[in-house]
Design a protein around this motif. Sequence first.
Motif, short mmCIF file in Angstrom:
data_model
loop_
_atom_site.label_atom_id
_atom_site.label_comp_id
_atom_site.label_asym_id
_atom_site.label_seq_id
_atom_site.Cartn_x
_atom_site.Cartn_y
_atom_site.Cartn_z
N VAL A 1 -2.11 -4.41 31.68
CA VAL A 1 -2.66 -5.12 32.86
C VAL A 1 -4.32 -5.20 32.26
N GLY A 2 -4.50 -4.23 31.74
CA GLY A 2 -5.67 -4.08 30.93
C GLY A 2 -5.47 -4.59 30.21
N ASN A 3 -5.08 -4.39 29.53
CA ASN A 3 -5.45 -5.57 28.26
C ASN A 3 -5.28 -7.19 28.77
N GLU A 4 -5.00 -7.51 29.43
CA GLU A 4 -5.07 -9.16 30.10
C GLU A 4 -6.68 -8.79 30.95
N ILE A 5 -6.97 -7.91 32.09
CA ILE A 5 -8.28 -8.03 32.53
C ILE A 5 -9.16 -7.87 31.50
N ASN A 6 -9.89 -7.42 30.22
CA ASN A 6 -10.64 -7.10 28.98
C ASN A 6 -11.39 -8.59 29.27
N GLY A 7 -12.16 -8.65 29.14
CA GLY A 7 -12.96 -10.19 28.46
C GLY A 7 -13.93 -10.36 29.98
N TYR A 8 -14.21 -11.00 29.85
CA TYR A 8 -15.75 -11.51 30.77
C TYR A 8 -15.04 -12.35 32.24
N TRP A 9 -15.30 -12.18 33.02
CA TRP A 9 -15.22 -12.85 34.88
C TRP A 9 -16.01 -13.13 34.70
N LYS A 10 -15.84 -14.38 35.66
CA LYS A 10 -17.34 -15.12 36.77
C LYS A 10 -16.47 -15.17 38.54
N MET A 11 -17.64 -14.75 39.14
CA MET A 11 -16.92 -14.59 40.75
C MET A 11 -17.04 -15.74 40.75
N LYS A 12 -16.32 -16.60 41.73
CA LYS A 12 -15.53 -17.44 42.57
C LYS A 12 -16.46 -17.60 43.94
N SER A 13 -17.63 -17.60 44.03
CA SER A 13 -19.12 -17.89 44.51
C SER A 13 -19.95 -18.80 44.58
N PRO A 14 -20.18 -19.34 45.09
CA PRO A 14 -21.17 -20.64 44.74
C PRO A 14 -22.56 -19.95 44.61
N ASP A 15 -23.06 -18.88 45.79
CA ASP A 15 -24.73 -17.62 45.43
C ASP A 15 -24.48 -16.84 45.00
N ASN B 1 -24.31 -15.49 41.13
CA ASN B 1 -24.63 -16.18 39.52
C ASN B 1 -24.38 -14.53 38.42
N GLU B 2 -23.21 -14.68 39.12
CA GLU B 2 -23.19 -13.51 37.89
C GLU B 2 -21.82 -12.73 36.87
N GLN B 3 -21.68 -12.36 36.14
CA GLN B 3 -19.88 -11.87 35.19
C GLN B 3 -20.07 -10.54 35.50
N PHE C 1 -27.47 -13.82 35.94
CA PHE C 1 -28.45 -15.59 35.39
C PHE C 1 -29.00 -15.55 36.25
N ASN C 2 -29.65 -16.62 35.73
CA ASN C 2 -30.65 -17.37 36.64
C ASN C 2 -30.30 -18.86 37.58
N LYS C 3 -30.81 -19.55 37.57
CA LYS C 3 -30.44 -20.61 38.25
C LYS C 3 -30.26 -21.66 37.33
N LYS C 4 -31.24 -21.53 35.62
CA LYS C 4 -31.40 -21.87 34.95
C LYS C 4 -30.20 -21.97 33.95
N ASN C 5 -29.41 -21.02 33.99
CA ASN C 5 -28.15 -20.25 33.21
C ASN C 5 -28.38 -19.42 31.78
N ASP C 6 -29.76 -18.65 32.39
CA ASP C 6 -30.87 -17.39 31.02
C ASP C 6 -30.05 -16.19 32.26
N LEU C 7 -29.86 -15.55 31.10
CA LEU C 7 -29.63 -14.28 31.30
C LEU C 7 -30.97 -13.76 31.23
N ILE C 8 -31.10 -12.76 33.43
CA ILE C 8 -31.99 -12.16 33.08
C ILE C 8 -31.70 -10.63 33.65
N GLU C 9 -30.08 -10.65 33.53
CA GLU C 9 -29.83 -8.36 33.24
C GLU C 9 -28.38 -7.95 33.16
N THR C 10 -29.08 -7.17 32.21
CA THR C 10 -27.80 -6.78 31.38
C THR C 10 -27.55 -5.08 32.15
N LYS C 11 -26.36 -4.95 32.68
CA LYS C 11 -26.51 -3.39 33.22
C LYS C 11 -24.96 -2.91 33.26
N GLU C 12 -24.50 -1.70 32.31
CA GLU C 12 -23.68 -0.95 31.94
C GLU C 12 -22.95 0.02 34.05
#
Length: 130
Positions: free
Chosen positions: A30-44, A46-48, A65-76
């Motif tokens: 399960v952990g191996n399958e979850i590893n990686g990048y995921w995007k929330m299915k929501s139109p409002d 814009n985060e991964q 990400f902003n509306k232009k899909n530019d990365l604006i914040e990274t946070k652990e």
Amino acid sequence: MKKILILILTILPLTLLGQQLECCKSVEEVGNEINGYWKMKSPDKNEQLRFEFNNGIGKFWRYKFNKKNDLIETKEIDQTLEIFETKSGFEMDWSNGNRIGTSKIKVLNTTTLVFVRRDGKETEYYKIAE
């Protein structure tokens, strides 16, 4: 005929409530399958999220990400994740020293991840190719 209809109507809802993990039979899988990048299915939203698991224990990062899909914040995120198996399937604890919550992993495959909180709220993500 009525008995068959009653049997179908009884069993069908039980199968709909079940966990749909096409990939995994163990906590490590399960952990191996979850590893990686995921995007929330929501139109409002814009985060991964990026999950990283080793032996069922993990952490995650949030990318906004902003509306232009530019990365604006990274946070652990200062939380520890732990995958565990119950009689009904796999679940994940979210903790920051104190238990924050537990989510059931309802669906997990190569493209979709669905968490269900204890209050029944579902959050769906789709996998982003790395």
